[in-house]
Write an enzyme that holds these catalytic residues in place. Structure first.
Site, PDB file in Angstrom:
ATOM      1  CB  SER A 133      -7.509 -38.389 143.097  1.00 27.69           C
ATOM      2  OG  SER A 133      -7.116 -39.249 142.040  1.00 27.69           O
ATOM      3  CG  ASP A 183     -13.829 -43.754 142.871  1.00 37.48           C
ATOM      4  OD1 ASP A 183     -12.801 -44.180 142.283  1.00 37.48           O
ATOM      5  OD2 ASP A 183     -13.955 -42.559 143.212  1.00 37.48           O
ATOM      6  CG  HIS A 221      -9.914 -42.551 142.939  1.00 35.58           C
ATOM      7  ND1 HIS A 221     -11.073 -42.035 142.412  1.00 35.58           N
ATOM      8  CD2 HIS A 221      -8.921 -41.713 142.558  1.00 35.58           C
ATOM      9  CE1 HIS A 221     -10.791 -40.918 141.751  1.00 35.58           C
ATOM     10  NE2 HIS A 221      -9.496 -40.703 141.809  1.00 35.58           N
TER      11      HIS A 221
END
Ligand SMILES: *[C@@H]1O[C@H](CO)[C@@H](O)[C@H](O)[C@H]1NC(C)=O
Ligand SMILES: *[C@@H]1O[C@H](CO)[C@@H](O)[C@H](O)[C@H]1NC(C)=O
Ligand SMILES: *[C@@H]1O[C@H](CO)[C@@H](O)[C@H](O)[C@H]1NC(C)=O
Ligand SMILES: *[C@@H]1O[C@H](CO)[C@@H](O)[C@H](O)[C@H]1NC(C)=O
Ligand SMILES: *[C@@H]1O[C@H](CO)[C@@H](O)[C@H](O)[C@H]1NC(C)=O
Length: 363
Positions: A39, A328, A331
């Protein structure tokens, strides 16, 4: 209002992909950028697979693109900044439909992916599958440009790879059982073995220049702190311990690859140092908060509910993501990604070495 927003998003998406595909011809002597990993690097490949590991809904994307692209960020991710520094257009997700020309490179990264097929299996494009997509691209470019020109493109190109965090977090967040039967060193050995195999396969296709990050203290992400009994606010050390073993093994593996593979050059960013500095001293880097995420629920907003579409519908959202290290529960924000990308691009050997990315693009 909702339908208007959808229209705007749709329009912008179309506009940006049309620009990429049709209107720009490659700048002379440009160096292509191929991207693999998780990610930290995924610009939206997961939008096109069946998974809950997605970020293609509000508030992801709110500060920069103004629409959710699939990036796990309020704005840009590291490869976006690297592409900008290298005078390339944004590098699109491989799975995004459209007629990719691939001569600027392409991005294969998938949120949640690990080096091991077992990590978040069924929800992600694992590293080996990403490599098989790359091999497909080498075939297509060979047909399009001829083998000699394609080989030159692949040998001048820079390959960014970020992998490992999910191999060390998924044993705690899911019921993946591979770790349970192995020592830490054996498990890390498998992760590093799969990463070095990938690098060697890219090398066989002509790849010489690699950019990598080591791992930060994984247990300090809000998502992992939730695993500490009693929510004391301290980091979940079991995950960080794995990261330490990984970082030592990665340094060693890269030195070995340099001896084994003639012409192999790399830029390793010490993400442990850069993220630890920001966790411990957020104000110095312009952040007000490094212990709590901007978006999520529960303690430290460490529950992975940002956007409300992964089973938990309630979540809180901060007013200004640029005050936060974490957007979040696991991240980092656009602002933090920019700082890390700058260190990767022009960092001195104490943060990025033996090359930095600027030097690799010029090499
Ligand atoms: C490989 O490329 C071909 C030709 O573009 C495409 O049809 C196929 O779906 C690709 N396969 C993968 C796994 O990406
Ligand atoms: C792990 O398995 C147990 C027992 O099957 C189940 O109760 C639990 O919810 C699972 N945890 C995760 C994170 O999947
Ligand atoms: C790669 O990972 C698999 C598990 O997904 C493991 O069986 C294999 O031994 C690993 N490869 C290397 C070279 O370590
Ligand atoms: C990060 O760096 C510090 C200082 O060198 C070291 O003590 C720590 O073990 C490292 N952590 C990881 C995860 O590599
Ligand atoms: C790295 O070195 C530069 C100067 O060369 C210095 O400004 C910077 O603070 C150093 N960073 C770390 C993490 O030691």
């Amino acid at each position: 209002m909702a339908s208007l927003r959808f229209f705007v998003c749709f329009f912008l998406l179309c506009a940006s992909s049309l620009t990429l595909v049709y209107s720009r011809s490659p700048p002379k002597n440009h160096v292509a950028l191929f991207i693999f990993g998780d990610s930290l690097f995924d610009p939206g490949n997961n939008n096109y697979i069946k998974t809950i590991a997605r970020a293609n809904y509000w508030p992801y994307g709110e500060t920069f693109f103004k629409y959710p692209t699939g990036r796990f960020s309020d704005g840009r991710i590291i490869p976006d900044f690297i592409a900008e520094f290298a005078n390339l257009p944004l590098i699109p997700p491989y799975l995004q439909p459209g007629n990719h020309q691939f001569t600027y490179g392409i991005n294969f990264a998938s949120a949640g992916a690990g080096a091991l097929a077992e990590s978040n299996q069924g929800l992600v494009i694992d590293l080996k599958t990403q490599l098989s997509y790359f091999k497909n691209v080498t075939k297509l470019l060979g047909q399009k440009l001829g083998d000699a020109e394609a080989k030159t493109l692949f040998s001048k190109a820079v390959y960014l790879i970020n992998i490992g965090a999910n191999d060390y977090m998924s044993p705690f967040t899911t019921n993946s059982s591979v770790l349970q039967s192995l020592s830490r060193e054996e498990y890390v050995g498998m992760v590093i073995g799969n990463l070095t195999d990938t690098i060697k396969e890219i090398y066989k296709k002509g790849g010489r220049k690699f950019g990598l990050l080591n791992l930060g203290p994984l247990g300090c992400a809000p998502m992992m702190k939730v695993f500490v009994p009693g929510n004391t606010g301290s980091c979940f050390e079991e995950a960080t311990e794995l990261a330490k073993v990984h970082n030592a093994a990665l340094s060693k593996a890269l030195l070995e690859l340099k001896i084994e593979l003639e012409g192999f050059k790399y830029a390793k960013h010490d993400f442990n140092i850069s993220s630890s500095e920001r966790l411990n001293n957020p104000e110095k880097y312009g952040f007000k908060e490094a212990g709590i995420a901007c978006c999520g629920s529960g303690p430290y907003r460490g529950i992975f509910s940002c956007g409300g579409k992964r089973g938990v519908t309630e979540y809180e959202l901060c007013a200004d993501p640029s005050e936060y290290l974490f957007f979040d529960s696991s991240h980092i924000t656009d602002k933090a990604n920019k700082q890390i990308a700058e260190l990767m691009w022009r960092g001195t050997p104490n943060t990025t070495g033996p090359y930095n990315l600027e030097a690799l693009f010029e090499a």
